[in-house]
Enzyme design. Sequence first.
Site, PDB file in Angstrom:
ATOM      1  N   LYS A 139       0.844  -1.199   0.000  1.00 34.83           N
ATOM      2  CA  LYS A 139       0.000   0.000   0.000  1.00 34.83           C
ATOM      3  C   LYS A 139       0.881   1.252   0.000  1.00 34.83           C
ATOM      4  O   LYS A 139       0.629   2.197  -0.745  1.00 34.83           O
ATOM      5  CB  LYS A 139      -0.944  -0.022   1.219  1.00 34.83           C
ATOM      6  CG  LYS A 139      -2.028  -1.102   1.109  1.00 34.83           C
ATOM      7  CD  LYS A 139      -2.850  -1.274   2.377  1.00 34.83           C
ATOM      8  CE  LYS A 139      -3.837  -2.436   2.235  1.00 34.83           C
ATOM      9  NZ  LYS A 139      -4.624  -2.722   3.444  1.00 34.83           N
ATOM     10  N   ASP A 168     -10.839   3.021   4.425  1.00 34.43           N
ATOM     11  CA  ASP A 168     -11.165   1.590   4.378  1.00 34.43           C
ATOM     12  C   ASP A 168     -12.676   1.372   4.348  1.00 34.43           C
ATOM     13  O   ASP A 168     -13.141   0.266   4.055  1.00 34.43           O
ATOM     14  CB  ASP A 168     -10.622   0.889   5.635  1.00 34.43           C
ATOM     15  CG  ASP A 168      -9.389   0.048   5.346  1.00 34.43           C
ATOM     16  OD1 ASP A 168      -9.234  -0.423   4.205  1.00 34.43           O
ATOM     17  OD2 ASP A 168      -8.590  -0.150   6.284  1.00 34.43           O
ATOM     18  N   GLN A 186      -4.462  -1.466   9.853  1.00 30.26           N
ATOM     19  CA  GLN A 186      -4.421  -2.800   9.249  1.00 30.26           C
ATOM     20  C   GLN A 186      -4.977  -3.845  10.219  1.00 30.26           C
ATOM     21  O   GLN A 186      -4.616  -3.869  11.400  1.00 30.26           O
ATOM     22  CB  GLN A 186      -2.979  -3.152   8.827  1.00 30.26           C
ATOM     23  CG  GLN A 186      -2.832  -4.438   8.041  1.00 30.26           C
ATOM     24  CD  GLN A 186      -3.491  -4.399   6.649  1.00 30.26           C
ATOM     25  OE1 GLN A 186      -3.680  -3.336   6.064  1.00 30.26           O
ATOM     26  NE2 GLN A 186      -3.837  -5.552   6.120  1.00 30.26           N
TER      27      GLN A 186
END
Length: 291
Positions: free
Chosen positions: A52, A119, A96
């Site tokens: 990412k 997200d 994460q």
Amino acid sequence: MKILDGKNLSNIIKQEIKESVGVRLSLGLKKPHLAAIIVGDDGASLTYVGSKVRSCEEVGFESTLIQLEKSISENDLLYQIEKLNKNSNIDGYIVQLPLPKHINEEKILLSVDPVKDVDGFHPTNFGRMVLELPSFIPATPYGIMEMLKRYDIKTSGKKCLVIGRSNIVGRPISILMSQKGSYGNATVTVAHSRTKNIKELCLEADIIISALGIPEFIKEDMVKKGVVVIDVGITRILDKTALKGYVIKGDVDYKNVSKKSSYITPVPGGVGPMTIAMLLKNTLKACQKKD
Ligand code: GUN
């Protein structure tokens, strides 16, 4: 059989994002800035977050990686999140998952400012997505929808089987596929660990989206001819002969199932790269909203 080449498509999308960044800079606007928090040293999570961050560089974004000890307390993690919420230079950020067991994941996701929640995991964004209001759509389901759209795969009226009901993939993709958008309108069935007749359901499906995490679970005799197969599974299998010491396997027995499919995603190189491209797209959107 056509391969749904997520690697190639994600490169096209990243190129489009890079061009948008170029336009921003020429107008004197700021670079989008994505931050990522990772807790602990899980190999797979480090690899994903590393990709990412590298992708941010590719498209001209700024990025910040915040790596925290596995033993960090929930309060200290909440403090880091609060700092990101307050930092006006950060447009979007992710935490994460999974997090260590001593940390309440729900509490952490609730503390992310919804305007920076690229997200799309905060209930505000998830709820807005369900109601078809503008929101950040979780990157993996967003990537699948974008792939179906760009390959012009017809979904309207089709029988779509989603295997898995996680908040990150199964649940949101099942909702998106049933919505009224031009690439939804499917008749969706959700299968999960308590489902009894999974083979029968697979055999009826025009589209199978599998996010199960069991390597090569879907076999040739479980699918009908012409099926569209989207494989979200990524499981690491230890293999001493492989360069990295492991190989990545999807949920689908690709070699055999591909013979009966009209379209199929490979693993790796299918849904994975699309997830990253769509996270960047959400970050660009978060930045543009502040202009
Ligand atoms: N873990 C597995 N997939 C994801 C994702 O899309 N976002 C985050 N934050 N964690 C994940």
